[in-house]
Structures are given as structure tokens and as C-alpha cells.
Design a protein around this motif. Structure first.
Motif, short mmCIF file in Angstrom:
data_model
loop_
_atom_site.label_atom_id
_atom_site.label_comp_id
_atom_site.label_asym_id
_atom_site.label_seq_id
_atom_site.Cartn_x
_atom_site.Cartn_y
_atom_site.Cartn_z
N ALA A 1 2.39 -5.85 -2.52
CA ALA A 1 3.79 -5.52 -2.82
C ALA A 1 4.58 -6.89 -2.82
O ALA A 1 5.55 -6.86 -3.80
CB ALA A 1 4.46 -4.67 -1.82
N VAL A 2 4.17 -7.80 -2.10
CA VAL A 2 5.02 -8.96 -2.07
C VAL A 2 4.69 -9.70 -3.52
O VAL A 2 5.56 -10.18 -3.91
CB VAL A 2 4.54 -9.65 -0.70
N GLU A 3 3.56 -9.85 -3.90
CA GLU A 3 3.18 -10.56 -4.97
C GLU A 3 3.74 -9.95 -6.18
O GLU A 3 4.32 -10.65 -7.11
CB GLU A 3 1.57 -10.38 -5.31
N ALA A 4 3.82 -8.43 -6.23
CA ALA A 4 4.62 -7.90 -7.40
C ALA A 4 5.87 -7.84 -7.34
O ALA A 4 6.58 -7.72 -8.19
CB ALA A 4 3.97 -6.41 -7.36
N GLY A 5 6.54 -8.29 -6.25
CA GLY A 5 8.03 -8.18 -5.99
C GLY A 5 8.36 -6.82 -5.86
O GLY A 5 9.57 -6.48 -6.63
N ALA A 6 7.95 -6.00 -5.21
CA ALA A 6 8.48 -4.50 -4.98
C ALA A 6 9.53 -4.50 -4.27
O ALA A 6 10.12 -5.32 -3.34
CB ALA A 6 7.20 -3.72 -4.34
N ASP A 7 10.16 -3.30 -4.27
CA ASP A 7 11.70 -3.45 -3.49
C ASP A 7 11.52 -2.60 -2.09
O ASP A 7 12.46 -2.68 -1.33
CB ASP A 7 12.45 -2.55 -4.41
N ASN A 8 10.42 -1.97 -1.77
CA ASN A 8 10.15 -1.42 -0.61
C ASN A 8 9.35 -2.14 0.46
O ASN A 8 8.65 -1.75 1.38
CB ASN A 8 9.45 0.15 -0.76
N LEU A 9 9.61 -3.53 0.51
CA LEU A 9 8.99 -4.38 1.42
C LEU A 9 9.26 -4.17 2.78
O LEU A 9 8.16 -4.16 3.74
CB LEU A 9 9.11 -5.96 1.07
N GLU A 10 10.53 -3.58 3.27
CA GLU A 10 10.79 -3.37 4.50
C GLU A 10 9.74 -2.29 5.31
O GLU A 10 9.13 -2.50 6.19
CB GLU A 10 12.16 -3.27 4.72
N GLU A 11 9.81 -1.32 4.41
CA GLU A 11 8.97 -0.19 4.80
C GLU A 11 7.53 -0.66 4.89
O GLU A 11 6.82 -0.11 5.84
CB GLU A 11 9.26 1.14 3.91
N LEU A 12 6.83 -1.00 4.04
CA LEU A 12 5.48 -1.46 4.10
C LEU A 12 5.27 -2.75 4.87
O LEU A 12 4.11 -2.65 5.70
CB LEU A 12 5.14 -2.23 2.59
N TYR A 13 6.13 -3.36 5.59
CA TYR A 13 5.97 -4.38 6.55
C TYR A 13 5.94 -3.60 7.72
O TYR A 13 5.11 -3.99 8.48
CB TYR A 13 7.16 -5.41 6.62
N VAL A 14 6.82 -2.61 8.04
CA VAL A 14 6.70 -1.81 9.20
C VAL A 14 5.12 -0.88 9.39
O VAL A 14 4.86 -0.90 10.18
CB VAL A 14 8.08 -0.75 9.30
N ALA B 1 2.61 -1.87 7.97
CA ALA B 1 1.64 -2.69 8.48
C ALA B 1 1.49 -3.46 9.76
O ALA B 1 0.55 -3.47 10.60
CB ALA B 1 1.60 -4.11 7.49
N SER B 2 2.77 -3.75 10.17
CA SER B 2 2.93 -3.96 11.69
C SER B 2 2.62 -3.07 12.45
O SER B 2 2.00 -3.40 13.66
CB SER B 2 4.36 -4.50 11.83
N SER B 3 2.85 -1.61 12.36
CA SER B 3 2.42 -0.68 13.24
C SER B 3 0.88 -0.36 13.18
O SER B 3 0.50 -0.20 14.21
CB SER B 3 2.92 0.53 12.75
N ALA B 4 0.25 -0.83 12.14
CA ALA B 4 -1.19 -0.46 12.00
C ALA B 4 -1.88 -1.46 12.75
O ALA B 4 -2.83 -1.32 13.43
CB ALA B 4 -1.56 -0.64 10.39
N LEU B 5 -1.18 -2.80 12.74
CA LEU B 5 -1.66 -3.94 13.63
C LEU B 5 -1.83 -3.47 14.94
O LEU B 5 -2.68 -3.81 15.80
CB LEU B 5 -1.15 -5.00 13.27
N ASP B 6 -0.45 -3.12 15.47
CA ASP B 6 -0.28 -2.54 16.74
C ASP B 6 -1.34 -1.61 17.35
O ASP B 6 -1.89 -1.62 18.43
CB ASP B 6 1.00 -2.14 17.15
N ARG B 7 -1.53 -0.48 16.32
CA ARG B 7 -2.53 0.49 16.82
C ARG B 7 -4.21 -0.11 16.90
O ARG B 7 -4.60 0.21 17.84
CB ARG B 7 -2.58 1.37 15.59
N LYS C 1 -4.35 -12.18 17.67
CA LYS C 1 -4.41 -12.04 16.31
C LYS C 1 -3.43 -11.20 15.64
O LYS C 1 -3.23 -11.56 14.66
CB LYS C 1 -5.86 -11.50 15.91
N ALA C 2 -3.17 -10.08 16.27
CA ALA C 2 -2.19 -9.14 15.56
C ALA C 2 -0.75 -9.99 15.64
O ALA C 2 -0.24 -9.77 14.58
CB ALA C 2 -2.02 -7.86 16.60
N SER C 3 -0.47 -10.76 16.62
CA SER C 3 0.71 -11.34 16.50
C SER C 3 0.62 -12.54 15.53
O SER C 3 1.74 -12.52 14.94
CB SER C 3 0.71 -12.09 18.00
N ARG C 4 -0.35 -13.26 15.32
CA ARG C 4 -0.41 -14.08 14.15
C ARG C 4 -0.20 -13.46 12.84
O ARG C 4 0.63 -13.90 11.92
CB ARG C 4 -1.83 -14.75 14.22
N ASP C 5 -1.11 -12.46 12.62
CA ASP C 5 -0.79 -11.86 11.35
C ASP C 5 0.49 -11.09 11.15
O ASP C 5 0.87 -11.27 10.08
CB ASP C 5 -1.96 -10.40 11.39
#
Length: 84
Positions: free
Chosen positions: A38-51, A53-59, A70-74
Motif C-alpha cells: 500500500a505504501v508503494e502504491a500510495g494508498a489512502d488507508n495507510l493508517e488503518e493498514l499500519y495499525v 500490521a502493528s497489531s499483528a506484530l504484537d500478537r 524484532k517486533a519493535s524494529r519492524d
């Protein structure tokens, strides 16, 4: 092949747990890939996708699939992409 009953059960459980871990790993990697694409494509819902991805890393950390650092670094790298 194990002969002892406890070893047979352990081998069976290891197989099930491995399949579960693989599925969990795949799920968190997919969320991170979605965000990066989404970042490469320049999508407009980056905030939602970031949340997501961050949640998935925490899980993944809470389930012991990846290390906390590793999760913190990512997450830091994803945040840098978000703010770019």
C-alpha cells in the motif's frame, strides 16, 4: 518413529503446534506485506493498514513466534514508511 506412548503423543502435538505456528506466522507476514504494498502504491488507508500490521506484530510476540526486539524494529521501520 517413537515407540513410547508419551513420545508418540509429543510427536503428534508437535505436528499440530507447528502447523498452528506456521499459520500465525503467515498471518502476521501478510499484514506487513499488505502495508508495504500500500505504501508503494500510495494508498489512502495507510493508517488503518499500519495499525493492523502493528497489531499483528504484537500478537506474534505474545504467542512467542518472534522476539520482542524484532517486533519493535519492524514496527519502527513501518512507522518510518508511514511518515515518509
Amino acid at each position: 518413529m517413537p515407540i513410547i506412548e508419551g513420545s508418540i503423543k509429543r510427536a503428534r502435538l508437535n505436528k499440530v503446534q507447528r502447523e498452528h505456528n506456521i499459520a500465525q506466522n503467515s498471518a502476521y507476514r501478510t499484514e506487513v506485506k499488505k502495508f508495504r504494498k500500500a505504501v508503494e502504491a500510495g494508498a489512502d488507508n495507510l493508517e488503518e493498514l499500519y495499525v493492523n500490521a502493528s497489531s499483528a506484530l504484537d500478537r506474534a510476540v505474545s504467542k512467542g513466534l518472534i522476539a520482542k526486539n524484532k517486533a519493535s524494529r519492524d514496527k519502527s521501520r513501518l512507522a518510518a514508511l508511514l511518515n515518509k
